[in-house]
Write a protein that holds these residues in place. Structure first.
Motif, mmCIF file in Angstrom:
data_model
loop_
_atom_site.group_PDB
_atom_site.id
_atom_site.type_symbol
_atom_site.label_atom_id
_atom_site.label_comp_id
_atom_site.label_asym_id
_atom_site.label_seq_id
_atom_site.Cartn_x
_atom_site.Cartn_y
_atom_site.Cartn_z
ATOM 1 N N TRP A 47 -11.233 7.502 -56.928
ATOM 2 C CA TRP A 47 -11.686 7.683 -55.602
ATOM 3 C C TRP A 47 -9.988 7.595 -55.005
ATOM 4 N N ARG A 56 -22.135 6.600 -55.124
ATOM 5 C CA ARG A 56 -21.676 6.934 -53.856
ATOM 6 C C ARG A 56 -22.809 6.793 -52.848
ATOM 7 N N TYR A 57 -22.057 6.500 -51.584
ATOM 8 C CA TYR A 57 -23.240 6.795 -50.271
ATOM 9 C C TYR A 57 -22.522 7.409 -49.222
ATOM 10 N N HIS A 58 -23.412 7.630 -48.348
ATOM 11 C CA HIS A 58 -23.075 8.505 -47.142
ATOM 12 C C HIS A 58 -23.236 7.269 -45.762
ATOM 13 N N GLU A 66 -18.287 10.049 -40.065
ATOM 14 C CA GLU A 66 -19.195 9.920 -41.167
ATOM 15 C C GLU A 66 -18.437 10.253 -42.130
ATOM 16 N N GLU A 68 -18.241 10.010 -47.089
ATOM 17 C CA GLU A 68 -18.884 9.507 -48.264
ATOM 18 C C GLU A 68 -17.688 8.523 -48.883
ATOM 19 N N SER A 69 -18.363 7.655 -49.446
ATOM 20 C CA SER A 69 -17.556 6.483 -50.061
ATOM 21 C C SER A 69 -18.352 5.940 -51.492
ATOM 22 N N TYR A 134 -28.007 1.161 -47.589
ATOM 23 C CA TYR A 134 -27.608 2.912 -47.905
ATOM 24 C C TYR A 134 -28.600 3.260 -49.142
#
Length: 136
Positions: A47, A56-58, A66, A68-69, A134
């Motif tokens: 990343w 990953r999550y939104h 907003e 992704e990470s 999440y």
């Protein structure tokens, strides 16, 4: 709207870790990468240029921003390992060993200075927090 600077890349995690200096940090990075992969069940991914993330999550903020990470991650920096974990309280760290915290990050100079079972429990707790906030 501004774009996120830290996004998943196609860079090879193994190549990144092979280039980490000093050697002790590289070895610690290999141990942490294996631990996080085992606990998360997710493969490691780069990343940005220096964060190794798992899953990953939104997210979406009230402001409308907003992105992704990674669900959990770390960076084997020259001076110390930086862990990106969420949902932890100060009391969770009491038995960890030598560390410092700041701005949502956990900083560890050497894995030899921390209790690996406690570190694993922190990672599991952070993953549970992410799953609760999440869902996948």
């Amino acid at each position: 709207m501004a774009h996120n600077k830290t996004v998943e890349t196609d860079a090879a995690v193994a190549d990144f870790l092979a280039a980490v200096e000093p050697a002790e940090r590289r070895e610690d990075g290999l141990v942490v990468a294996a631990l996080m992969a085992r606990l998360s069940g997710e493969p490691a991914a780069m990343w940005g240029p220096s964060i190794i993330g798992f899953g990953r999550y939104h997210y979406r903020y009230d402001s409308g921003r907003e992105g992704e990470s990674c669900r959990i991650g770390f960076s084997p920096r020259k001076a110390e390992l930086v862990f990106y974990l969420a949902g932890l309280e100060e009391a969770d760290f009491s038995a960890l060993g030598k560390y410092r915290r700041g701005n949502g990050c956990l900083y560890v100079k050497r894995l030899a200075g921390v209790d690996m079972a406690v570190l694993a429990a922190l990672i599991v707790r952070s993953l549970a927090h992410m799953d609760a906030h999440y869902p996948r």
